[in-house]
Design a protein around this motif. Structure first.
Motif, PDB file in Angstrom:
ATOM      1  N   MET B   1       0.826  -1.203   0.000  1.00 32.94           N
ATOM      2  CA  MET B   1       0.000   0.000   0.000  1.00 32.94           C
ATOM      3  C   MET B   1       0.861   1.255   0.000  1.00 32.94           C
ATOM      4  O   MET B   1       0.637   2.180  -0.770  1.00 32.94           O
ATOM      5  N   SER B   2       1.888   1.288   0.867  1.00 34.53           N
ATOM      6  CA  SER B   2       2.674   2.520   0.972  1.00 34.53           C
ATOM      7  C   SER B   2       3.458   2.792  -0.310  1.00 34.53           C
ATOM      8  O   SER B   2       3.921   3.914  -0.529  1.00 34.53           O
ATOM      9  N   ASN B   3       3.594   1.751  -1.168  1.00 31.78           N
ATOM     10  CA  ASN B   3       4.295   1.988  -2.435  1.00 31.78           C
ATOM     11  C   ASN B   3       3.586   2.995  -3.329  1.00 31.78           C
ATOM     12  O   ASN B   3       4.192   3.549  -4.236  1.00 31.78           O
ATOM     13  N   TRP B   4       2.298   3.250  -3.057  1.00 29.65           N
ATOM     14  CA  TRP B   4       1.539   4.203  -3.876  1.00 29.65           C
ATOM     15  C   TRP B   4       2.128   5.596  -3.805  1.00 29.65           C
ATOM     16  O   TRP B   4       1.938   6.414  -4.695  1.00 29.65           O
ATOM     17  N   LEU B   5       2.853   5.866  -2.729  1.00 27.31           N
ATOM     18  CA  LEU B   5       3.360   7.222  -2.519  1.00 27.31           C
ATOM     19  C   LEU B   5       4.354   7.649  -3.597  1.00 27.31           C
ATOM     20  O   LEU B   5       4.552   8.830  -3.827  1.00 27.31           O
ATOM     21  N   PHE B  46      -6.584  10.001  -4.830  1.00 31.15           N
ATOM     22  CA  PHE B  46      -6.658   8.778  -4.038  1.00 31.15           C
ATOM     23  C   PHE B  46      -5.737   8.873  -2.813  1.00 31.15           C
ATOM     24  O   PHE B  46      -6.139   8.595  -1.682  1.00 31.15           O
ATOM     25  N   LEU B  47      -4.478   9.308  -3.047  1.00 30.58           N
ATOM     26  CA  LEU B  47      -3.515   9.430  -1.944  1.00 30.58           C
ATOM     27  C   LEU B  47      -4.008  10.407  -0.889  1.00 30.58           C
ATOM     28  O   LEU B  47      -3.872  10.173   0.313  1.00 30.58           O
ATOM     29  N   LEU B  48      -4.595  11.521  -1.362  1.00 28.30           N
ATOM     30  CA  LEU B  48      -5.052  12.566  -0.446  1.00 28.30           C
ATOM     31  C   LEU B  48      -6.128  12.029   0.497  1.00 28.30           C
ATOM     32  O   LEU B  48      -6.046  12.216   1.719  1.00 28.30           O
ATOM     33  N   THR B  49      -7.118  11.311  -0.062  1.00 28.08           N
ATOM     34  CA  THR B  49      -8.181  10.785   0.796  1.00 28.08           C
ATOM     35  C   THR B  49      -7.619   9.706   1.730  1.00 28.08           C
ATOM     36  O   THR B  49      -7.992   9.630   2.898  1.00 28.08           O
ATOM     37  N   TYR B  50      -6.667   8.910   1.210  1.00 27.84           N
ATOM     38  CA  TYR B  50      -6.074   7.854   2.036  1.00 27.84           C
ATOM     39  C   TYR B  50      -5.339   8.462   3.234  1.00 27.84           C
ATOM     40  O   TYR B  50      -5.463   7.983   4.362  1.00 27.84           O
ATOM     41  N   ILE B  51      -4.579   9.527   2.976  1.00 33.92           N
ATOM     42  CA  ILE B  51      -3.783  10.126   4.054  1.00 33.92           C
ATOM     43  C   ILE B  51      -4.665  10.811   5.081  1.00 33.92           C
ATOM     44  O   ILE B  51      -4.389  10.767   6.285  1.00 33.92           O
ATOM     45  N   LEU B  52      -5.768  11.400   4.628  1.00 34.27           N
ATOM     46  CA  LEU B  52      -6.648  12.064   5.597  1.00 34.27           C
ATOM     47  C   LEU B  52      -7.239  11.043   6.568  1.00 34.27           C
ATOM     48  O   LEU B  52      -7.392  11.321   7.754  1.00 34.27           O
ATOM     49  N   SER B  53      -7.533   9.827   6.074  1.00 33.18           N
ATOM     50  CA  SER B  53      -8.137   8.857   6.994  1.00 33.18           C
ATOM     51  C   SER B  53      -7.087   8.056   7.758  1.00 33.18           C
ATOM     52  O   SER B  53      -7.372   7.563   8.848  1.00 33.18           O
ATOM     53  N   ASN B  54      -5.852   7.904   7.225  1.00 32.09           N
ATOM     54  CA  ASN B  54      -4.889   7.013   7.890  1.00 32.09           C
ATOM     55  C   ASN B  54      -3.653   7.717   8.446  1.00 32.09           C
ATOM     56  O   ASN B  54      -2.738   7.050   8.919  1.00 32.09           O
ATOM     57  N   GLY B  55      -3.573   9.036   8.344  1.00 37.86           N
ATOM     58  CA  GLY B  55      -2.401   9.723   8.899  1.00 37.86           C
ATOM     59  C   GLY B  55      -1.220   9.734   7.941  1.00 37.86           C
ATOM     60  O   GLY B  55      -1.331   9.293   6.799  1.00 37.86           O
ATOM     61  N   LEU B  77       0.279  18.188   3.851  1.00 33.30           N
ATOM     62  CA  LEU B  77       0.793  19.353   3.127  1.00 33.30           C
ATOM     63  C   LEU B  77       1.396  18.930   1.797  1.00 33.30           C
ATOM     64  O   LEU B  77       1.052  19.472   0.741  1.00 33.30           O
ATOM     65  N   ALA B  78       2.301  17.917   1.842  1.00 35.37           N
ATOM     66  CA  ALA B  78       2.970  17.486   0.619  1.00 35.37           C
ATOM     67  C   ALA B  78       1.966  16.967  -0.402  1.00 35.37           C
ATOM     68  O   ALA B  78       2.036  17.311  -1.587  1.00 35.37           O
ATOM     69  N   VAL B  79       0.996  16.174   0.057  1.00 36.47           N
ATOM     70  CA  VAL B  79       0.081  15.567  -0.907  1.00 36.47           C
ATOM     71  C   VAL B  79      -0.946  16.580  -1.416  1.00 36.47           C
ATOM     72  O   VAL B  79      -1.331  16.533  -2.581  1.00 36.47           O
ATOM     73  N   PRO B 471     -10.502  20.471   6.657  1.00 41.23           N
ATOM     74  CA  PRO B 471      -9.829  19.399   7.405  1.00 41.23           C
ATOM     75  C   PRO B 471      -8.463  19.026   6.828  1.00 41.23           C
ATOM     76  O   PRO B 471      -7.535  18.752   7.591  1.00 41.23           O
ATOM     77  N   PHE B 472      -8.320  19.070   5.491  1.00 41.72           N
ATOM     78  CA  PHE B 472      -7.021  18.775   4.878  1.00 41.72           C
ATOM     79  C   PHE B 472      -5.999  19.819   5.286  1.00 41.72           C
ATOM     80  O   PHE B 472      -4.883  19.508   5.698  1.00 41.72           O
ATOM     81  N   VAL B 473      -6.398  21.094   5.153  1.00 42.55           N
ATOM     82  CA  VAL B 473      -5.469  22.185   5.439  1.00 42.55           C
ATOM     83  C   VAL B 473      -5.098  22.180   6.914  1.00 42.55           C
ATOM     84  O   VAL B 473      -3.939  22.398   7.288  1.00 42.55           O
TER      85      VAL B 473
END
Lengths: 113, 495
Positions: B1-5, B46-55, B77-79, B471-473
């Motif tokens: 999963m983390s390979n998506w980054l 996809f990455l943005l929504t994933y990071i908001l829910s999983n840190g 911030l990066a994503v 919430p993202f910001v």
């Protein structure tokens, strides 16, 4: 040893910056090369110049020199090589198209009023 | 999963490499560039929504543990920034189809464009200071190629200056890395944060912090290091100028965000005061330029400089409200600068000149373009329902909280003058007496409208949908205010 190398790097920065501040395009390009030589030398110096074997495990020495800055310098060298070759061609094209070999002939663009 | 980054870096890189193989097939180049940009947007969202829910997401490249290998860090911030990058890359690529010209397209234009996006995304995601340098060089080399692309006289004149300035600033970057390595013995940003924390308030750390401010200030056009920008950004074709104005200075600003919050956060009295003063002077210099010129391209270019001042004021204020404002303004500024450059490009296409005195009455034949410009101008100035407002509001709140009342006042006046500078284009160029009949105008701009409408709509969404973005910001500002979270995400238990 670090002190001598630092003075040398400082000397290279002085020469590089002096050349960059001149007018001739070729001298500016040479200056940018000298400046990056100084930066690479400083990178090597700042990591410490302790004596040790070259970083090859086959030598089975007690101490090795720090391999990390060598990798960084290698990366920085190829990057500055690429940029220098680009800028040489750019200088050549600029000379061909505009006929300018000095920076003060490069002033002024169409967008100026 | 983390390979998506890795995908925000990898997708444009592969797209660029593949595009190298068929340079003469312009239709295939266009289709390929368009499809890959769509994929890039999908991946990023996809990455943005994933990071908001999983840190915070980290990727250790090659499986080497954090301080020893290179690590990619995807915090919000990066994503958010890579997502915005992807969202402006697509319309600018579409805009290139009709404006850049077949000759340029045949000579690897789209490949360079994709390499630029790849370097920008890499710079946003990396967690290693030397890797940041390499990503800078990737995007700079692509930008050297793009600024001189086509090889007209004015482009060659300005690109030589641009390249030399960046070569010098890259040399300073290497010197800064060398000093930092000598003091701390590491290159990983999270470990740097810990080691600099242990070194405490040693003066050498402050010196290195200021050296990095000079490096990133040169990339990001901070006063007094902005002198190269007006020429370099106004000479290349509109699409290239738009991508430069939207992204290149923002990478320098982002690096200041990152280094000044994660690494140099111990002894902030000196460094952040310098940053505060420089950001205020940058605003003033920017508006002076924006008002002084009668050339639409140069007015916009100086507005880029004003925005740099606004955003860095948020960093200098160093509290969570100001960071929220700065991030909001940064994201919106990427979109609105791209939109304004494209609108001005269409205006110049129709009027045949970039001089304000040579244009007038565009509203008669181009009503849609006119109203798009009007909305974009109000959004730039920060009129309430539109995109520029939430960011500026939070910047003012944060600045007042930190007690920087004078700079807040300067910022308000600068906003007013920014509005004046763009409304002058509106009054003189779009309203007023028509200079040319429809037949006399220099080419149709119908094909250039979809990307403009898309970008203005995106900017409007950032204003009306501020609550959706909040919430993202907020979570992005959280990692800046509290870098512990960043350090722990990267180093985990093995610090």
């Amino acid at each position: 040893m670090e002190i001598i190398m630092s003075i040398l790097a400082g000397f290279l920065f002085t020469v590089g910056l002096y050349l960059i501040l001149t007018k001739n395009l070729i001298r500016i390009i040479i200056g940018s090369s000298v400046l990056s030589h100084g930066a690479h030398l400083l990178l090597l110096t700042m990591a410490g110049l302790k004596t040790g074997a070259p970083p090859l495990l086959g030598l089975e020495a007690d101490t090795y020199v720090d391999p990390l800055p060598q990798a960084l310098i290698l990366t920085a060298i190829v990057i500055s090589f690429g940029v220098t070759s680009f800028i040489l061609v750019l200088g050549y094209r600029t000379y061909k198209v505009t006929g300018a070999a000095e920076t003060d002939q490069l002033r002024g663009t169409d967008t100026d009023e | 999963m983390s390979n998506w980054l890795i995908l925000p870096v990898l997708v444009p890189l592969i797209a660029g490499i593949v595009a190298l193989f068929f340079p003469k097939h312009v239709t295939a180049q266009r289709t390929w560039a368009f499809i890959t940009s769509l994929i890039l947007i999908g991946v990023n969202i996809f990455l943005l929504t994933y990071i908001l829910s999983n840190g915070i997401m980290t990727l250790e490249l090659g499986g080497w543990e954090a301080p020893f290998g290179i690590v990619l860090v995807g915090d919000s911030l990066a994503v958010l920034l890579t997502t915005t990058t992807a969202l402006v890359a697509l319309p600018i690529i579409y805009f290139s189809f009709s404006t850049i010209g077949v000759e340029r397209e045949k000579y690897y234009y789209y490949a360079f464009f994709q390499f630029l996006i790849s370097g920008v995304s890499g710079a946003f995601l990396t967690g290693d200071i030397f890797n940041l340098f390499v990503c800078f060089e990737v995007l700079l080399l692509a930008s050297y190629a793009l600024i001189g692309h086509g090889g007209t006289k004015t482009q060659l004149k300005e690109s030589f200056n641009y390249v030399i300035v960046n070569v010098v600033s890259s040399a300073f970057f290497v010197i800064g890395v060398a000093y930092l390595y000598a003091v701390t013995g590491t290159l990983n940003m999270a470990q740097l944060s810990e080691r600099v924390g242990e070194a405490g308030s040693e003066p050498i750390i402050t010196v290195i912090a200021i050296l990095f401010l000079i490096v990133f200030g040169l990339k990001g056009a901070l006063f007094p290091l902005y002198f190269w920008l007006p020429g370099s950004y106004s000479v290349p074709p509109t699409a290239i100028g738009a991508i430069f104005a939207a992204l290149l200075t923002k990478v320098g600003i982002y690096s200041i965000f990152r280094t000044y919050s994660v690494i140099f956060n111990e002894d902030t009295a000196i460094t952040h005061t310098i940053l505060l003063v420089l950001s205020a002077v940058t605003m003033i210099i920017g508006v002076i330029g924006a008002i002084a010129y009668r050339d639409v391209k140069l007015i916009l270019v100086y507005n880029v400089i004003v925005a740099v001042g606004f955003i860095l004021f948020g960093v200098a204020s160093l509290n969570s409200d100001a960071f929220v404002g700065a991030i909001y303004y940064l994201l919106h500024d990427i979109v609105i600068k791209a939109a304004l450059f494209l609108i001005i490009g269409a205006l110049i296409t129709a009027a045949g000149t970039s001089k304000l005195s040579g244009m007038g009455g565009m509203i008669k034949h181009h009503p849609l373009l006119t109203w798009m410009f009007f909305i974009a101008a109000l959004a730039l100035a920060g009129v309430p329902p539109l995109g520029g407002f939430p960011g500026k509001l939070m910047l003012v709140v944060g600045g007042a909280e930190a007690g920087h009342y004078i700079v807040v006042a300067v910022m308000m006046v600068a906003s007013l003058l920014v509005l004046y500078s763009v409304i002058r284009i509106f009054l003189q160029g779009f309203l007023g007496e028509p200079m040319l009949t429809h037949a006399e105008q220099h080419g149709s701009i119908k094909a250039q409208m979809p990307p403009i409408v898309f970008l203005v709509a995106l900017s409007a969404f950032m204003g009306f949908g501020a609550e959706i973005m909040y919430p993202f910001v907020e979570s992005a500002a959280e990692t800046l205010v509290n870098p512990r979270a960043y350090v722990e995400a990267v180093l985990g238990g093995n610090s």
